[in-house]
Design an enzyme around this catalytic site. Structure first.
Site, PDB file in Angstrom:
ATOM      1  CE  LYS A  23      15.723  58.800  -3.958  1.00 21.64           C
ATOM      2  NZ  LYS A  23      15.658  57.687  -4.978  1.00 21.64           N
TER       3      LYS A  23
ATOM      4  CB  ALA B 136       3.630  77.071 -15.774  1.00 21.52           C
TER       5      ALA B 136
ATOM      6  N   GLY C 226      37.201  52.783  43.868  1.00 27.82           N
ATOM      7  CA  GLY C 226      38.225  52.239  44.741  1.00 27.82           C
ATOM      8  C   GLY C 226      39.162  53.338  45.209  1.00 27.82           C
TER       9      GLY C 226
ATOM     10  CE1 TYR D  10      12.623  63.293  -3.765  1.00 29.20           C
ATOM     11  CE2 TYR D  10      11.564  62.609  -5.809  1.00 29.20           C
ATOM     12  CZ  TYR D  10      12.414  62.349  -4.747  1.00 29.20           C
ATOM     13  OH  TYR D  10      13.061  61.140  -4.669  1.00 29.20           O
TER      14      TYR D  10
ATOM     15  CB  SER E  74       5.984  76.986 -11.764  1.00 29.71           C
ATOM     16  OG  SER E  74       6.929  77.979 -11.442  1.00 29.71           O
TER      17      SER E  74
ATOM     18  N   GLY F 131      31.432  43.450  30.684  1.00 32.77           N
ATOM     19  CA  GLY F 131      30.349  43.637  31.643  1.00 32.77           C
ATOM     20  C   GLY F 131      28.984  43.772  30.995  1.00 32.77           C
TER      21      GLY F 131
ATOM     22  NE  ARG G 287      25.597  50.712  38.002  1.00 32.23           N
ATOM     23  CZ  ARG G 287      26.649  51.297  38.577  1.00 32.23           C
ATOM     24  NH1 ARG G 287      26.480  52.386  39.308  1.00 32.23           N
ATOM     25  NH2 ARG G 287      27.869  50.813  38.407  1.00 32.23           N
TER      26      ARG G 287
ATOM     27  NE  ARG H 272      15.260  60.673   0.687  1.00 35.48           N
ATOM     28  CZ  ARG H 272      14.328  60.063  -0.052  1.00 35.48           C
ATOM     29  NH1 ARG H 272      13.389  60.775  -0.671  1.00 35.48           N
ATOM     30  NH2 ARG H 272      14.350  58.754  -0.203  1.00 35.48           N
TER      31      ARG H 272
ATOM     32  CE  LYS I 213      29.452  49.924  31.074  1.00 32.52           C
ATOM     33  NZ  LYS I 213      29.960  50.074  32.456  1.00 32.52           N
TER      34      LYS I 213
END
Length: 483
Positions: A361, A433, A150, A376, A415, A13, A17, A343, A24
């Site tokens: 990631k 750092a 039906g 990161y 850091s 079908g 709708r 990720r 669908k």
């Protein structure tokens, strides 16, 4: 093939709708397409043949159907309904895909009934083949509002005499609440004969599969009804509203299943779990958590609140708090979050830590290593017991290619260190750092790149006169001079 079984899934079908460029039956709930749910349920009965009838957007639907064959460990046949001329015509197309010597039972179901499960289909098969000699067995249910369905007409002794479609029903028939689910079991010989007798003598001008029942009755054959009390098992999906309703109901059942198996779900209404997710006993799922795809969670883990895991493995005793994780592994007793993004291909080792506002990631992070915050780490390997200081970045992209950073065991990255890949920091090495690492750092070395600090006295007074900074500096200098 005497006494064989075949399942024919109707997926031809247009589904207008849904108001969507996506067919669908390819819309999803609980991590699986509507067609996928139908295929899993059908394949669970282990039929000799499994046929999907396609029509609208046939290439996409066919590819989706065939793409599940390996997952189901079951061959899938595809039949094409060239023109959408009704369910009878669709089934006729489906039968054309069966071997010429097939004989036995044909189950017909639809691709838009996602809660229909293997157990219900198997019960339908068992009812149909219990020796009573039925030509047709119809799966039925009762609903408070049968509009659009039906209606099932029965004799006083319970045999099904007819199914009347909504547009063809009389007012008295419209008052009936027992409905046809659109799922049937047929004797193959009768089905082939009855389909050849169908005529488009109805308001839609289509070949109704339901007319097969009347043909069977006229021939003096037995038509049975297999009634299910749980109406949601046979609820169909025709628009986005029904899609969300069925998705909510399926999620409720999935969550309850995990709860009964020993999982603590603090707030089921705000927790979403896909059908293929695996969760061990004594896991705790906090509110607002979304567990998607092939996620697997081991015992005693705590997930959430407000966490999304997609195709992720979580080890025993691990904790993931207010974070998003895709296609990654979090090993036993590791911790993630809050507010971090893992990720694909992140592998956080046992007792490891990815803290607040970190992104990773394609990174392998060894046992006991920590990335506490604001860093990161991408395309990187970090050994065991290392610590990555705040605001560290593996600078992995040169504008054309990605490069890898390797950090050894028990290293200490200061850091705001920038690691310009490809580069390697040896075991036990330190970086100061604010260091920019452009060359490999030997084991045990301290790498620094910052120049000596230089202070330019009274720069603000000369270069920014009249500013609030200059005023504050002037007042502080005056206080120092007074001392």
């Amino acid at each position: 093939m005497a006494n064989g079984t075949a399942v024919v899934i109707l997926a031809a079908g247009a589904g207008t709708r849904m108001r969507s460029k996506t067919p669908k039956v390819l819309h999803t709930i609980a991590g699986r397409t509507l067609l996928g749910h139908a295929l899993h349920a059908a394949a669970g009965t282990r039929p000799d043949h499994l046929v999907v009838v396609v029509g609208h957007d046939r290439d996409r639907v066919s590819a989706a159907a065939l793409g599940t064959a390996d997952e189901l460990d079951h061959a899938i046949l595809v039949a094409v309904q060239a023109e959408q001329r009704g369910t009878g015509d669709a089934v006729q197309a489906g039968l054309g895909a069966l071997p010429d010597d097939f004989a036995g039972t044909v189950v017909v179901t639809a691709a838009d009934v996602p809660l229909l499960d293997t157990t219900t289909l198997q019960e339908l098969l068992d009812t149909h083949t219990d020796g009573a000699g039925a030509a047709v067995t119809v799966l039925t249910t009762a609903v408070a509002d049968p509009t659009g369905y039906g209606r099932v007409l029965r004799t006083q002794d319970g045999q099904v005499t007819q199914i009347v479609e909504q547009k063809d029903a009389t007012p008295e028939q419209l008052a009936i609440t027992e409905i046809n689910s659109g799922v049937y079991a047929f004797d193959h010989v009768h089905l082939v004969s009855a389909l050849a007798q169908l005529r488009p003598d109805n308001s839609q001008g289509e070949l109704y599969l339901t007319d097969v029942i009347g043909i069977a009755r006229a021939a003096g054959q037995l038509v049975r009804g297999d009634h299910v009390d749980d109406e949601m098992l046979v609820a169909g999906c025709n628009d986005r509203i029904q899609l969300s309703q069925l998705g909510r109901e399926m999620n409720r059942r999935i969550v309850e299943g995990h709860q009964l198996a020993g999982v603590t779900v603090i707030d089921p209404e705000s927790t979403y779990i896909d059908v293929d997710v695996e969760i061990a006993q004594d896991v705790t799922i906090e509110p607002g958590s979304h567990l998607r795809g092939a996620t697997v969670i081991a015992e005693d883990a705590v997930i959430g609140p407000d966490t999304t895991l997609v195709d992720t493995e979580v080890g025993a005793g691990a904790t993931v708090l207010r974070s998003e994780v895709h296609l990654s592994a979090i090993r036993e007793n590791a911790t993630v979050g809050p507010f971090s993004y893992l990720r694909p291909n992140t592998d956080l080792g046992p007792r490891g830590k990815i803290g607040a506002f970190a992104e990773t990631k394609n990174a392998q992070i060894g046992a006991g290593s920590k990335i506490p915050h604001l860093s990161y780490i991408g395309d990187a390997t970090v050994g065991e017991g290392s610590n990555i200081g705040c605001a560290t970045v593996t600078v992995n992209y040169d504008g054309v290619n990605k490069h890898r950073t390797v950090i050894g065991d028990h290293a200490r990255i200061g850091s705001d260190t920038m690691l310009i890949a490809p580069v390697e920091v040896g075991d036990g090495a330190y970086t100061g750092a604010g260091t920019v690492i452009k060359r490999d750092v030997p084991p045990g070395a301290l790498a620094v790149s910052a120049a000596d600090q230089r202070n330019i006295e009274d720069w603000v007074l000369h270069k920014r006169p009249g500013t609030s900074s200059a005023d504050a500096a002037q007042q502080a200098i005056a206080r120092i001079d007074e001392q």
